[in-house]
Enzyme design. Structure first.
Site, mmCIF file in Angstrom:
data_model
loop_
_atom_site.group_PDB
_atom_site.id
_atom_site.type_symbol
_atom_site.label_atom_id
_atom_site.label_comp_id
_atom_site.label_asym_id
_atom_site.label_seq_id
_atom_site.Cartn_x
_atom_site.Cartn_y
_atom_site.Cartn_z
ATOM 1 N N HIS A 1 0.842 -1.195 0.000
ATOM 2 C CA HIS A 1 0.000 0.000 0.000
ATOM 3 C C HIS A 1 0.878 1.246 0.000
ATOM 4 C CE1 HIS A 1 -3.139 -2.856 1.308
ATOM 5 N NE2 HIS A 1 -3.985 -1.980 0.796
ATOM 6 N N LYS B 1 -0.382 4.591 4.663
ATOM 7 C CA LYS B 1 -1.207 3.590 5.347
ATOM 8 C C LYS B 1 -0.459 3.083 6.569
ATOM 9 C CE LYS B 1 -3.926 -0.604 4.577
ATOM 10 N NZ LYS B 1 -5.174 0.020 5.079
#
Length: 239
Positions: free
Chosen positions: A149, A153
């Protein structure tokens, strides 16, 4: 054939997902957003034909068939309670749901149809099913889940990786996890089963965040009018 649109309440409408839900629902004649709920009193009561309400005004929203909730844990409780009181369906992707709220979902499912999921991508739902089938068909093989990600995140492994891991466990595997945070990656999930001399690799890559909103709208449409119960996204794919 019934062509009456599914009436939606969008809860958490000012967030990124809420804005995507409003935009995409407006393009779909099978859906009608009857209310958008935001945290604070809105400066404008009607935007693009959709009435807006503050969270404190939740009890005054018009009738709806399904509520879609992408908000915060503190907003989760009242909208779930409203759905139970009105006998409406409930779709939620709100994160940070603890054990007590999971228990509340189980209790609510006795009276209404609902879905809570970490990921509303229809492709990820299919991936979860494939992971369970592969785990059941390949006993004793190593199972590794690698998720990637964007750099902002914070949680690792991702909720989606853990959900895929649950599918692997259902099939009898013991998953291991690895996480990568780099650049602006929207989301990639790679599941590998390794045996002696061979590997099976299953992967999903997201290139557009709209897939999550489209998936939630699909789930809401399919959930409307169903019997009470706690459904999974994969139960409603292709329905």
């Amino acid at each position: 054939m019934d062509e009456t649109p599914t009436r939606l309440l969008i809860h958490g409408a000012s967030g990124r997902m809420g804005q995507a839900l409003l935009r995409l629902a407006a393009e779909d004649p099978s859906l009608q957003v009857v209310a958008a709920v935001v945290r604070r009193p809105p400066a404008q009561r009607v935007i693009d034909g959709v009435p807006h309400f503050a969270a404190s005004e939740l009890s005054g929203v018009p009738p709806f068939d399904v509520a879609i909730d992408f908000s915060l844990p503190e907003g989760f409780d009242p909208v779930l309670a409203l759905c139970v009181a009105r006998g409406a369906g409930f779709v939620s992707g709100t994160t940070g749901i603890d054990a007590s709220r999971q228990a509340a979902l189980d209790a609510a499912a006795a009276g209404i149809p609902l879905v809570w999921a970490t990921n509303f991508s229809l492709g990820v739902a299919v991936l979860a099913e494939l992971v369970e089938r592969a785990a059941a068909s390949l006993p004793g093989w190593d199972c590794d889940i690698v998720e990637s990600h964007h750099v902002h995140k914070k949680d690792a492994p991702s909720g989606t990786a853990l959900t895929l891991g649950e599918s692997a466990v259902q099939g009898g595997a013991e998953p291991r996890y690895a996480s990568l945070r780099a650049g602006d990656i929207i989301g990639e999930h790679f599941v590998q089963f390794s045996g002696l001399g061979e590997r099976v690799e299953l992967v999903h890559r997201a290139s557009n965040r709209d897939i999550f909103a489209r998936g939630a709208l699909h789930v809401a449409r399919q959930l409307s009018g169903r019997a009470p119960g706690r459904y999974r996204v994969r139960d409603l794919v292709g329905a």
